[in-house]
Write an enzyme that holds these catalytic residues in place. Structure first.
Site, PDB file in Angstrom:
ATOM      1  N   ALA A 105       7.710  -5.539   3.319  1.00  0.00           N
ATOM      2  CA  ALA A 105       7.834  -5.971   5.101  1.00  0.00           C
ATOM      3  C   ALA A 105       7.082  -7.280   5.575  1.00  0.00           C
ATOM      4  CB  ALA A 105       8.044  -5.033   6.007  1.00  0.00           C
ATOM      5  N   TYR A 106       7.730  -7.546   6.071  1.00  0.00           N
ATOM      6  CA  TYR A 106       6.261  -8.486   6.586  1.00  0.00           C
ATOM      7  C   TYR A 106       5.897  -8.125   8.040  1.00  0.00           C
ATOM      8  CZ  TYR A 106       4.856 -12.726   8.797  1.00  0.00           C
ATOM      9  OH  TYR A 106       3.630 -13.883   8.984  1.00  0.00           O
ATOM     10  N   THR A 107       4.227  -8.396   7.189  1.00  0.00           N
ATOM     11  CA  THR A 107       3.352  -7.312   7.965  1.00  0.00           C
ATOM     12  C   THR A 107       2.212  -7.668   8.607  1.00  0.00           C
ATOM     13  OG1 THR A 107       2.229  -6.510   5.684  1.00  0.00           O
ATOM     14  CG2 THR A 107       3.705  -5.221   6.460  1.00  0.00           C
TER      15      THR A 107
ATOM     16  N   TRP B  39       0.002   3.096  12.046  1.00  0.00           N
ATOM     17  CA  TRP B  39      -1.309   2.879  11.723  1.00  0.00           C
ATOM     18  C   TRP B  39      -1.833   3.457  10.264  1.00  0.00           C
ATOM     19  CZ3 TRP B  39      -5.248   3.777  15.538  1.00  0.00           C
ATOM     20  CH2 TRP B  39      -5.429   3.796  16.855  1.00  0.00           C
TER      21      TRP B  39
ATOM     22  N   GLN C  95       0.937  -1.216   0.402  1.00  0.00           N
ATOM     23  CA  GLN C  95       0.123  -0.165  -0.203  1.00  0.00           C
ATOM     24  C   GLN C  95       0.972   1.243  -0.007  1.00  0.00           C
ATOM     25  OE1 GLN C  95      -2.460   0.513   3.507  1.00  0.00           O
ATOM     26  NE2 GLN C  95      -1.287  -0.298   5.576  1.00  0.00           N
TER      27      GLN C  95
ATOM     28  N   THR D 290       8.149   1.336  12.419  1.00  0.00           N
ATOM     29  CA  THR D 290       7.010   1.781  12.532  1.00  0.00           C
ATOM     30  C   THR D 290       7.063   1.645  14.301  1.00  0.00           C
ATOM     31  OG1 THR D 290       5.065  -0.349  13.460  1.00  0.00           O
ATOM     32  CG2 THR D 290       7.272  -1.287  13.392  1.00  0.00           C
ATOM     33  N   ASP D 291       6.020   2.231  14.815  1.00  0.00           N
ATOM     34  CA  ASP D 291       5.526   2.784  15.682  1.00  0.00           C
ATOM     35  C   ASP D 291       5.993   1.211  16.838  1.00  0.00           C
ATOM     36  OD1 ASP D 291       3.151   1.119  15.447  1.00  0.00           O
ATOM     37  OD2 ASP D 291       2.013   2.676  15.701  1.00  0.00           O
TER      38      ASP D 291
ATOM     39  N   TYR E 286       6.139  -9.333  16.077  1.00  0.00           N
ATOM     40  CA  TYR E 286       6.536  -8.133  14.712  1.00  0.00           C
ATOM     41  C   TYR E 286       7.101  -7.071  14.743  1.00  0.00           C
ATOM     42  CZ  TYR E 286       5.932  -4.754  11.157  1.00  0.00           C
ATOM     43  OH  TYR E 286       5.058  -3.046  10.378  1.00  0.00           O
TER      44      TYR E 286
END
Ligand SMILES: NC(=O)c1ccc[n+]([C@@H]2O[C@H](COP(=O)([O-])OP(=O)(O)OC[C@H]3O[C@@H](n4cnc5c(N)ncnc54)[C@H](OP(=O)(O)O)[C@@H]3O)[C@@H](O)[C@H]2O)c1
Length: 310
Positions: A69-71, A160, A21, A110-111, A134
């Site tokens: 990334a692996y998300t 997010w 995305q 990421t947060d 993760y």
């Protein structure tokens, strides 16, 4: 062939994760004069280090933008090795190769590297302490990049993320609003919904500034719970004519919706240092959401569109 060292407009960028995305948004907002080589999983499987080296040789970039990334946050609880291969080992290999070749590397993180205790927003220098696998894999990736001390490496943490396309909370809520009579959404986890469109603009702005290295925090502005976000999606969707009826949304606590991976309760990133270093100001998440809803509504191929396929 242009002399890329002498002419910044001749920059060549390898965009990893181009099918995701954020990758799609980065492609859409690519600046003029920059040549972007898109790479999705079919072009390069990041779990194969030999292929990473070959792909870099073939693309010969001045800048690697890593949006791959692996998300799958919940699946990562049982696929930790795979998550680490993509989120830690591949970024480490990219950073090694980038340093050896004098190539700039911009990596997205990421947060979720933070525990999310309720308290103040997270600053770039706060020590990572993830609460799920993760987050652990992403924190390992950050550590690997930082430990190489590559002066052209930049890590951008965000959270997010959603877009008019791909798999995300925004699209899931839109779908459920069309299918259900009512929804129940968690209201005790807070963060900042971040449009991939505004994030992509930010990433290009900082990626092309080689004076920026280290860690930056970026999201849209403001704070919301998942419940607030869902209510806003419902309101915007009705305003855009995507929903014909009002669907009640009820707040629920985290324990009422158990998932395999723990989530941070507070995933707010402190952007003040980034704003000071870059001079860039984030747009409020509600403004960004309106733009994403408009884009979604205009897409003739979106699910539910009269001309759409599914
Ligand atoms: N989504 C969020 O809420 C969020 C929040 C904070 C930070 N981030 C970070 O933002 C970045 C972009 O994420 P996103 O939201 O755009 O996620 P996404 O839509 O899942 O995109 C990730 C892309 O990485 C690709 N990928 C996965 N495994 C791969 C492999 N082995 N080799 C090559 N490519 C592989 C995926 O390919 P496939 O499509 O084939 O699976 C996908 O296209 C990531 O670094 C993520 O950690 C995301």
């Amino acid at each position: 062939m242009k002399n890329r060292a002498a002419d910044p407009s001749a920059r060549r960028v390898l965009l990893l994760g181009a099918g995701g995305q954020l990758g799609r948004a980065l492609w859409e907002f690519r600046p003029s004069g920059v040549e972007v080589v898109r790479s999705a999983r079919d072009d390069l499987d990041l779990t194969r280090p030999v292929d990473i080296e070959a792909a870099l040789k073939a693309a010969s970039p001045d800048l690697i933008l890593n949006a791959a990334a692996y998300t799958a946050v919940d699946r990562a609880e049982r696929e930790f090795e795979l998550a680490c291969a993509v989120n830690a080992e591949a970024p480490a290999a990219l950073a090694r190769l980038a340093r050896a070749g004098g190539i700039r590397l911009v990596h997205v993180s990421t947060d979720f590297v933070f525990p999310g205790d309720r308290g103040r927003p997270w600053r770039p220098e706060d020590p990572p302490r993830p609460v799920n696998r993760y987050g652990e894999s992403k924190a390992e990736g950050e550590k690997a990049i930082q430990s190489l001390g590559h002066s052209l490496a930049l890590i951008v943490r965000t959270g997010w993320v959603y877009a008019p396309w791909g798999h995300n909370f925004f699209r899931t809520i839109l779908r459920l609003l069309g299918e259900r009579e009512e929804l129940h959404v968690i209201d005790d986890q807070v963060g900042t919904p971040t449009s991939a469109l505004s994030l992509a603009r930010f990433l290009w702005a900082v990626a092309l500034r080689e004076d920026l290295s280290g860690i930056l925090h970026w999201s849209d502005a403001g704070v919301a719970s998942w419940y607030d976000f869902a209510c806003a999606i419902e309101e915007e969707a009705r305003n855009a004519g995507l929903l014909k009826r009002l669907v009640p949304i009820h707040p629920i606590p985290t324990e009422a919706y158990p998932l395999p991976a723990r989530r941070p309760f507070q995933a707010i990133l402190d952007k003040s240092e980034t704003i000071a270093r870059t001079g860039l100001e984030p747009v409020h998440w509600r403004t960004a959401l309106s733009q994403v809803v408009r884009r979604f509504a205009e897409d003739p191929n979106r699910p539910g569109s009269r001309t759409g396929k599914s």
